[in-house]
Every structure is written in C-alpha cells, then in structure tokens.
Design a protein around this motif. Sequence first.
Motif, PDB file in Angstrom:
ATOM      1  N   ASP A  84      24.177  51.573  78.293  1.00  0.00           N
ATOM      2  CA  ASP A  84      24.453  51.233  79.687  1.00  0.00           C
ATOM      3  C   ASP A  84      25.404  52.222  80.354  1.00  0.00           C
ATOM      4  O   ASP A  84      25.601  52.156  81.566  1.00  0.00           O
ATOM      5  N   ARG A  85      25.982  53.135  79.583  1.00  0.00           N
ATOM      6  CA  ARG A  85      26.867  54.143  80.160  1.00  0.00           C
ATOM      7  C   ARG A  85      26.150  55.467  80.420  1.00  0.00           C
ATOM      8  O   ARG A  85      26.768  56.432  80.887  1.00  0.00           O
ATOM      9  N   ILE A  86      24.841  55.520  80.108  1.00  0.00           N
ATOM     10  CA  ILE A  86      24.084  56.746  80.368  1.00  0.00           C
ATOM     11  C   ILE A  86      24.048  57.050  81.857  1.00  0.00           C
ATOM     12  O   ILE A  86      24.207  58.197  82.281  1.00  0.00           O
ATOM     13  N   SER A  87      23.836  56.025  82.682  1.00  0.00           N
ATOM     14  CA  SER A  87      23.726  56.249  84.127  1.00  0.00           C
ATOM     15  C   SER A  87      25.011  56.825  84.705  1.00  0.00           C
ATOM     16  O   SER A  87      24.972  57.554  85.705  1.00  0.00           O
ATOM     17  N   LYS A  88      26.164  56.522  84.100  1.00  0.00           N
ATOM     18  CA  LYS A  88      27.439  57.069  84.582  1.00  0.00           C
ATOM     19  C   LYS A  88      27.441  58.583  84.481  1.00  0.00           C
ATOM     20  O   LYS A  88      27.840  59.291  85.413  1.00  0.00           O
ATOM     21  N   TYR A 106      20.612  47.624  79.702  1.00  0.00           N
ATOM     22  CA  TYR A 106      20.079  47.517  78.337  1.00  0.00           C
ATOM     23  C   TYR A 106      20.638  46.326  77.578  1.00  0.00           C
ATOM     24  O   TYR A 106      19.924  45.665  76.846  1.00  0.00           O
ATOM     25  N   ASP A 107      21.933  46.067  77.740  1.00  0.00           N
ATOM     26  CA  ASP A 107      22.533  44.930  77.041  1.00  0.00           C
ATOM     27  C   ASP A 107      22.490  43.713  77.954  1.00  0.00           C
ATOM     28  O   ASP A 107      23.377  43.498  78.780  1.00  0.00           O
ATOM     29  N   ARG A 416      27.809  49.625  87.359  1.00  0.00           N
ATOM     30  CA  ARG A 416      29.117  49.004  87.172  1.00  0.00           C
ATOM     31  C   ARG A 416      30.086  49.894  86.386  1.00  0.00           C
ATOM     32  O   ARG A 416      31.310  49.770  86.535  1.00  0.00           O
ATOM     33  N   HIS A 417      29.574  50.792  85.536  1.00  0.00           N
ATOM     34  CA  HIS A 417      30.453  51.700  84.794  1.00  0.00           C
ATOM     35  C   HIS A 417      30.762  52.971  85.572  1.00  0.00           C
ATOM     36  O   HIS A 417      31.527  53.812  85.082  1.00  0.00           O
ATOM     37  N   SER A 418      30.172  53.132  86.758  1.00  0.00           N
ATOM     38  CA  SER A 418      30.330  54.366  87.532  1.00  0.00           C
ATOM     39  C   SER A 418      31.165  54.168  88.786  1.00  0.00           C
ATOM     40  O   SER A 418      31.185  55.047  89.649  1.00  0.00           O
ATOM     41  N   LEU A 419      31.859  53.041  88.906  1.00  0.00           N
ATOM     42  CA  LEU A 419      32.556  52.732  90.154  1.00  0.00           C
ATOM     43  C   LEU A 419      33.694  53.707  90.444  1.00  0.00           C
ATOM     44  O   LEU A 419      33.933  54.066  91.594  1.00  0.00           O
TER      45      LEU A 419
END
Length: 530
Positions: A84-88, A106-107, A416-419
């Motif tokens: 889920d941190r790939i998009s960041k 993913y999760d 959400r991890h890229s804010l």
Amino acid sequence: MSPRMDRAEQVRQILAARGLTLYRVSQRSAEIFGRSSRFHIPHNLYHDVADPALLPNLHQMLALSHITNYRLYDWLAAFGFELDRISKLQFSIPRQRTTLLDSSVYDLHAWIPWFADRSNKGLLPPIAPLGQFLGPAAPKRAAELLALNHRRFLYCKVGEGDLHAVPPLAPGSIVRVDQGRSGELLSKGKNNSEPRLFLVEHGSGFSCSQLLALGKDRIVLHSPQRPCAQLELRLGREARILGVMDAEIRPMADLPAAQARQRPAGLPKPLTWHAPSLPTNLGDLLRSSRLRVGLSFREASSMSRWIANTLSDRLYFAAPSTLSDCETLSDPPRHIQKIVTLCILYCIDFQEFLRACGPPFDQDGREPIPDELVPRQRPSRNQGPQLAGEKQSIPESSGFLGSLTKQWEEVPFFLRHSLNELTGLKNFSLSDVFWVGGDKAPSHPLLVNATFVVVNRRVKNPAQSKTACQPPLCLLLKRDGSYLCAYCGLHQRNLVVRTYPGGRLATQQFRNGIDAEVIGQVTTILKRLL
C-alpha cells in the motif's frame, strides 16, 4: 532479541496459527510444486530471513500463501513489503509524461483513521477549519471504508511535459477520471466547446486535454493556450478516451524532486494504438509499461537509485542491464525489492504484475493473517473514547461527513500514505485542512468549485513568497471571526488582498494584526473540475 530471531519467530507463530511447522510446510511445497522448483520452501528458512538478500522470493511467498491459505499481501507485509506504500513512491517521482497511478488498496484489513461528525447547528460558514465539523473517531477496517465508495475512478498524475494539460491543470497534480463519461464527447446533445478535460490513451502514453470531435472516429487534442500543439488522432486505431476529469488535487508549491528535471516530453506521435489486453507474458507487460511512461533503461535505473536510497536498501536499485534483462525473461526477478521497484517505476498494478506471471500465481490464499502476527497496528491516537459533542459516523449518514461521501462518491484511500508529499507538509494533520466549499464568490479562479484547502500554518508572512511578481495564496482570519482565502501581499504593514480580472471582489487592504491576520499559506487545493 536480534532481527533474525524477531522475523524467524514471527514466521514460526504465523505457521503455528495454522497448526503447521516449517518442516511440514517444506514437505508440502515439495509435494505441490516439486523439490527443484523455485516454489520450494527450504528447511533453513528461519536462518535466511534475517538477511534481506536471502528473503523468500515471490514464488516461495506464493507457496506460503497457498499452503497456509493466508493472503499473499499479508505474507509480503510480514517480511517487510507493504504494497500500500507503492503509490507514495509512484507519486513522489517527477514524471515528464502523465501516468496512471495504482489506486488499489491491498490490505483490506488495515486500520485506517476515520472521523465523526461534530454536533453543529445552523448553516455552514463559507470558510472554516475542517475540525469545526469533524473530529477523530475510532479507526475502521479498509474493507469497511471501501464499501462507502459508490464508484471506481481512475487517478493520474499530470506530467510536467504534458503540453495539453498545463494549464489549466498543474504539473504534479493528482486528477480523478470518471470512466463512465468516456463517451460524452461523441454523444448527442453535448456541446464540444465545453471546457471539459479528457484523459486520452494513445501510442505514446496518456494525455490530459480538451478535445474537439472531427467525426465519429477522429479527435483533436486541443489546448487554447497552445494552438500549435494540436494533434489529430483516430479513435480505435491511434487513441481511446478513458474518461472525463472531474476533480483535482492541486499542489501550490514545488513537490520534492527525486531527480533533476528532464527534457520536455513534447507532442505524442500518432502511433498505432492497440486495445488493452492481458499481456502474453511478463516481458510484454514491462516493455509496454516502460514505453508508456516514457523511460529509457538509463533513466529508469537512475530513478531506482533514488528509490533504493529512500528505502535504505540497495536491493531496490536496478542497473540498466538488469532492467533490460527483465523484459526478456518470463519469470519475475529473484528479489522482491526489484519487483517493487519495477511497479513503482513503470506504474504497474501489483495484481496486474501477478497476472502477467501466469499460473500458479493465481493460487494465493484468501484469509487475512491475524493482526497480532503482522505489522497491522490500530492507530493509537484514535483509540480513546469518543469525543464529547461528536456523533459516530455510519455509512450513508446524513451529517457533514455523509454528505461529503455522497457528493464525492469515492474516497481515494490509496493516497493515505502520501498526504505529507501531497500537501508539502512534514506532519500533515486534520487541523491543516480548511473547508472552503461554502465560498460562492472566491477571490481567485483556482478556488472556484474548491472544497478544501490545506494550509501551512507555520508560514504566516506573505512576504516569504519566493516569487516577487506573484503573492502567495493565503488564508486570513478577519476581526469579525470570518475567514478569507486570497492572494495576499504585505505593503507598509498592510495586508493587500488582490482580486483577479472579472472577479466579484475588489482589492482590499487590512491592517496586519489588527483588521486581519494571516493563518497560513495554502499548499494544496482539492477542487471539482466540472
């Protein structure tokens, strides 16, 4: 306890939850896939897991997932790979071409911080802190929140060299694409002169552009600001329309760059375009994806070095020769770090990557690993009791939160991890967000149809703007308690609020610190495009 023992013990506990031992798992992998297969789980797995270079490969991860019936994505997380941190990282890399982002979550069992409506009476003010309407609530599972989404949109990042997108979009903006409106341009009763932006896929990648229809199967990529950049394409042979752009997350400051800016992408050539289909093999997927994002092996390798430095793991680096070899092989790379790098560089959906690998990569488990056995922690800051004056949000509620979810139809949880990167703030929080959706007479065109702005509350002096000819967009608090969002400059201790040609408001002046004060500088705008 050493890192080796930590991870080895974690794997032992996950297997024990299924009543399995490593010896039995090794036997089962040999029975199902063969002892000489890359899917075989070795007896010395516990010894190897402390070394990142010796972590299980994707084949062995799939075998663990298949034998335990635990989801592959959970097994990857157990070994330190949070997909889920790939998009960041996809977002953080500067792009010359417009690219589609992996918007998958993913999760599905991850805990996501959520919000609740505060008890407010009366009409919504034109501009106000978002915390006036929403407060922190108990976190929810990703699957529960995804059920609130009514539709599925595409999301793309506007490339710095997309000539047809800039302006009216900004380089680096995240734009939402409504796939259900892909046929609007050619449908009857639609005015082709409407300033709608479309996402178009062609032989050289993607373009954000206004379109002119010349017939049933011919379109023109049109930019009023760059009339020489018009390009005619034939639908079905050279291009297809993916949808209409209906929302933008627009950065107001330069985003962190992973590398030096490259040459402009230039006009796409009218190459033959083929309808998307499942790639025949992994090499085809990697080759087509690399060409679509417009990277050479040398450029991609340079980007991978930045990824390796960011993640502090040299295995994420891929030499040009390695990237070239990947496009000629039918099997995925040995190290999962290399696979993650490929997905980041070429904007590949990890599920699409698995499909290209072919059977048996479609035989992964279906159940989640329990929370206590994987790094899936419940956010601690929202664990306390419900705040006074708040109403617990429920799906389709009629409050402020419910009206927002209905209006926007989908929340892009994959961001959400890229804010921090999206907003340009190191520690983004709810208190940095301000509601501007009630302002019917905005002071600048960028604020038309805007819903939220993010404000850097640490920058309170408009004179700190780096561009002398363009004052910063600031949020002001006036003496009567109301807010004003506008371009603001400082002149002889007065705050000068400038309007724009055709705007409803005239230029205004406020005594700094007496009639008004600067709350902060706007870094990001969330707005509708239609």
